[in-house]
Design an enzyme around this catalytic site. Sequence first.
Site, PDB file in Angstrom:
ATOM      1  N   GLU A 131      -0.447  -4.148  -5.569  1.00 39.66           N
ATOM      2  CA  GLU A 131       0.337  -5.328  -5.979  1.00 39.66           C
ATOM      3  C   GLU A 131      -0.301  -6.651  -5.569  1.00 39.66           C
ATOM      4  O   GLU A 131       0.385  -7.670  -5.438  1.00 39.66           O
ATOM      5  CB  GLU A 131       1.790  -5.231  -5.467  1.00 39.66           C
ATOM      6  N   GLU A 242       4.824   3.651  -8.340  1.00 40.32           N
ATOM      7  CA  GLU A 242       6.094   3.398  -7.662  1.00 40.32           C
ATOM      8  C   GLU A 242       7.179   3.217  -8.708  1.00 40.32           C
ATOM      9  O   GLU A 242       7.036   2.415  -9.627  1.00 40.32           O
ATOM     10  CB  GLU A 242       6.067   2.099  -6.816  1.00 40.32           C
TER      11      GLU A 242
END
Length: 660
Positions: A131, A242
């Site tokens: 991320e 995720e």
Amino acid sequence: MHFPTVFAAAAAVATAQAELIGFNYGSTFTDGSAKAQSDFEAEFERAQALPGTDGEFTSARLYTMIQGGTTDTPISAIPAAIDTQTSLLLGLWASAGQADFTNEITALTSAITQYGSDFTSLIVGISVGSEDLYRNSPTGIAADSGAGADPATLVDYINQVRSAISGTSASSSSIGHVDTWTAWVNGTNDAVIEAVDWLGMDAYPYFQNTISNGISVANATFFEAYDNTVGVASGKDVWVTETGWPVSGPQENDATASVANAETYWQQTGCSLFGKINTFWYILEDALPTTPSPSFGIIGSDLSSAPLYNLTCSNAALGSTASSSASSSKTSSAISTASSATKPASASGTNTESLSAAAPGPETSPVSASISQTTAASVASRVASSAASQGSSGVASQSGSPSASTMTSAAVTSSVVVAGGYTSTTYQTTLITITSCSAGCTSSETSVAGASENATSAVAPTSTASPSSASVGTAAPSPATSSATTAAAASSSASVTFCDANLNGEYQYPHLIVPVNSAEPDTAYGTQYNGTITPTTSTIFNFDLPSSYAGKTCSLVFLFPEQAALETSAFTFNGQGGISVNELSSPATQETTYDSVPSVAVSAIGTLASVSPGNSYVVASHECNAGATQAFEFVSTGGLSLEYFEDWNPSPIGAFITVC
Ligand SMILES: *[C@@H]1O[C@H](CO)[C@@H](O)[C@H](O)[C@H]1NC(C)=O
Ligand SMILES: *[C@@H]1O[C@H](CO)[C@@H](O)[C@H](O)[C@H]1NC(C)=O
Ligand SMILES: *[C@@H]1O[C@H](CO)[C@@H](O)[C@H](O)[C@H]1NC(C)=O
Ligand SMILES: *[C@@H]1O[C@H](CO)[C@@H](O)[C@H](O)[C@H]1NC(C)=O
Ligand SMILES: *[C@@H]1O[C@H](CO)[C@@H](O)[C@H](O)[C@H]1NC(C)=O
């Protein structure tokens, strides 16, 4: 950029061959203390012994190679994985600068040396970063998500890892990067897509709080994100690194954190993914020693306790039938065999022991501190991670908008639609149709108690684009509550069907909302949550119309409830002027500037001479351009200055396409 619709996702799912099934594992507990080998072992054993999962959670995704509290010692998840035959999606933290990244590489190469092929045979992939691009994006910055990394840095790091593993027993490991789906579809990050072997995608419909994001649409929302990522992946594999739904935590728009909803999301989305697409669920356990908010763990704070909900997939995705597809997997079948051998030894007793042994001191290095913070905070960061782009996004900064408590008056608005200047439909609330005037209502009919003003919209009768009356009449029967068919327009003998100016039926929200500003003609603002329509700024809305809309009627509507009907949204409006809408020849992109607005395909396809709160407007209507991305530019006329937060709940506001 074109965002394919969710309808392409099914095909993508069907063709995927991968099948890693696992959880994400942070390197620390919620108090920042580092997990020891025994802690990782307890978690990996518990994952393999979860009731209802047939022992298939045999893979672990890590965020860092470095053991908590050390500079560059390999993480103790590695020996734990060897002992439990857990396959590893390794992660190297990539947002702390070159010196720390070098420590990550040192830990990786040390582990290869120390553990040899016992370790490297378990590696199913290496993620350079997590991320990092999201944290560098405007939404990541707004959400205070911490340091990120730019695409060039990540590409450099990816190359460093490739050379670090070359010539070792890990040399054949595939290298990827994990980021939010919104980061992947941002064209500025394309160099990362080119550099990786696979894309790891994080997506959380729960956090997409600017759109309809209740549990009932969560599966579709997730697969839309997945499909958007597949669409930009240049044919490379997209792994789900995720996703999950919280068992507790705050309300995010219409997404409720609850055990029941977490179970539904597992059943619908998880069970659609397991065995078909490499999936690392978020998360086995996140509540030790304290429970974060939101909390995503499928087990509470006691690892040996029963899962909080039923994990058995009703479609048998987890089970011997589904796992027979393992032969096509790139995970070694030896791993699944081995893990199923360890599975029965479910560890209630040992888990408790090992957990109580896990009380490390707070001796954390700056790196591990930043990682633990990120791991704990990574969930919070997703407030904006999910969908920033495409207008479909969750945005943290909005949660502080108008306070819900002061704005909960329901059913106060009246809405009046005057479509084509000939037909009017009256709504008592923005969601309930009460009147339909097929031949044009009188002003008394269009006026409803509670309406602050009467709407008068002179809508261009969709001249060139309007379908023939025959095709409309046959293909698009109006629902009973619809505003029905207009009388013939003066300029056209065609009869035009208008769909409802509400979201009770099928509809589309814009997937990209891009303002352009004549005062800053070179500036690309990228996609926004707000529609801004002022004398200098116009806003372009892209809509992706599924091919299944073929033959149906699509109405571009502009919904403008009163402020009192809004809970999570707001607008500022100077009360004057109107809006003229152009249909553009091609969609806007994140890079579109005032100077590069696509050419106008239909000028003034709809014109609203004036707008006022408490009203809904049909701007234009014609046969759906099924399978296309359509872009509409909303331009201020007569000095109108309006900015609003495009939202769905509880009263929709902004530009939508309704379908009938
Ligand atoms: C797109 O990516 C670039 C590079 O990572 C970043 O600087 C920019 O803020 C991103 N734009 C959006 C709208 O997220
Ligand atoms: C979730 O969406 C995917 C992709 O569209 C679909 O294949 C699957 O059947 C859906 N699951 C449920 C339970 O609706
Ligand atoms: C769990 O779900 C499965 C699949 O829907 C069902 O067959 C089973 O009865 C459920 N178990 C419990 C304890 O509810
Ligand atoms: C709204 O309609 C009512 C009823 O016809 C009329 O009396 C009133 O003047 C109108 N208001 C505006 C602002 O046009
Ligand atoms: C969006 O518009 C609303 C209403 O005018 C305003 O309160 C909010 O600050 C705007 N958001 C941004 C990010 O500009």
